[in-house]
Enzyme design. Structure first.
Site, short mmCIF file in Angstrom:
data_model
loop_
_atom_site.label_atom_id
_atom_site.label_comp_id
_atom_site.label_asym_id
_atom_site.label_seq_id
_atom_site.Cartn_x
_atom_site.Cartn_y
_atom_site.Cartn_z
CG ASP A 46 27.27 -30.50 -14.07
OD1 ASP A 46 27.02 -29.41 -14.63
OD2 ASP A 46 27.68 -31.51 -14.68
CG ASP B 79 24.26 -30.62 -20.02
OD1 ASP B 79 23.70 -31.10 -21.00
OD2 ASP B 79 23.93 -29.54 -19.49
CG ASP C 181 30.18 -34.02 -16.34
OD1 ASP C 181 29.61 -32.98 -15.94
OD2 ASP C 181 30.37 -34.26 -17.54
MG LIG Z 1 28.58 -31.33 -16.63
#
Ligand SMILES: [Mg+2]
Length: 251
Positions: free
Chosen positions: A17, A19, A195
């Site tokens: 991923d 960000d 996240d």
């Molecule tokens: Mg993310």
């Protein structure tokens, strides 16, 4: 920091991923910057894994290309709705421009009366960020639910202080599954790190395929492992690149 023993690190297919994983989350999506050391780590990993590294993000592919440049790799964008494979071929779902126009008009009406909201129009989706105004979560959700009712092929996806309207269809899990059917990913063991709640689809797919899943930060997850924050993950990523390069030197 040893998170887990990688038995055959050179056989990994790495899915990351962006960000909150490769960069810290910023107040505004455009304010994030990739650290030069992270760019170097990605370059080293891609080389050591014979190209089996892809970014799987909520952003548009073009945005990710710009952030990573001059580094370039396969990318799945807009949470799996778009994808550029290792051969550079583009894959994507369809969404009506008229739908996005109407959604944008409705969101602008809200953002005009309330400061601190940020509208993000993407190639295949539209999102409202309320990080600057957490008190407006309910108002944003109400407008977004109205937008979702405009077209029954559209669904809402919620992330961290963001709500997105997007076509039904692809998600991050499907994007990873597609990559895993193609070289240079096929035959390798997938590892996915992310996240946010939108990463859970990918965690599920990778768990099913016997891969490794890593959640960054707090929150409920079906990932097998967890690190506390982005900085810890980046440290682990750097060490993994070291391990891989040492392995190659021994060969
Ligand atoms: Mg993310």
């Amino acid at each position: 920091m040893t998170l887990f023993e990688l038995k055959h690190p050179d056989r990994l297919a790495l899915f990351l991923d962006f960000d909150g994983t490769l960069v810290e989350i910023a107040e505004k999506p455009d304010a994030v910057q990739l650290a030069e050391t992270t760019r170097e780590t990605l370059t080293r990993l891609k080389r050591a894994l014979d190209g089996a590294l892809a970014i799987v993000t909520g952003r548009d592919i073009e945005k990710i290309d710009a952030m990573l440049a001059p580094f370039r790799c396969p990318v799945a964008g807009v949470h799996g709705l778009t994808r550029r494979d290792a051969l550079g071929r583009a894959h994507g779902a369809l969404i009506e421009a008229t739908f996005l126009d109407e959604a944008q008009r409705r969101l602008e009406r809200l953002a005009r009366t309330e400061v601190g909201l940020l509208i993000e129009r993407k190639s295949h989706a539209i999102a409202i960020h309320y990080r600057g105004r957490p008190d407006l979560e309910h108002a944003c959700l109400e407008v977004m639910e109205g937008i979702a009712r405009l077209d029954d092929r559209v669904r809402l996806v919620r992330g961290k202080m963001v709500i997105e309207a997007r076509p039904t269809g692809g998600d991050k899990g499907m994007a990873v599954a597609d990559f895993m059917m193609e070289p240079p990913f096929s035959g390798r063991q997938p590892l996915f790190a992310g996240d946010d709640v939108t990463d859970e689809d990918a965690f599920e797919v990778v768990n099913r395929q016997g891969g490794l899943t890593l959640k960054i930060g707090p929150g409920e997850t079906c990932a097998q492992y967890r690190v506390a924050d982005t900085a810890s993950f980046l440290a682990w990523l750097g060490e993994t690149a070291d391990t891989l390069e040492k392995g190659h030197a021994i060969d």
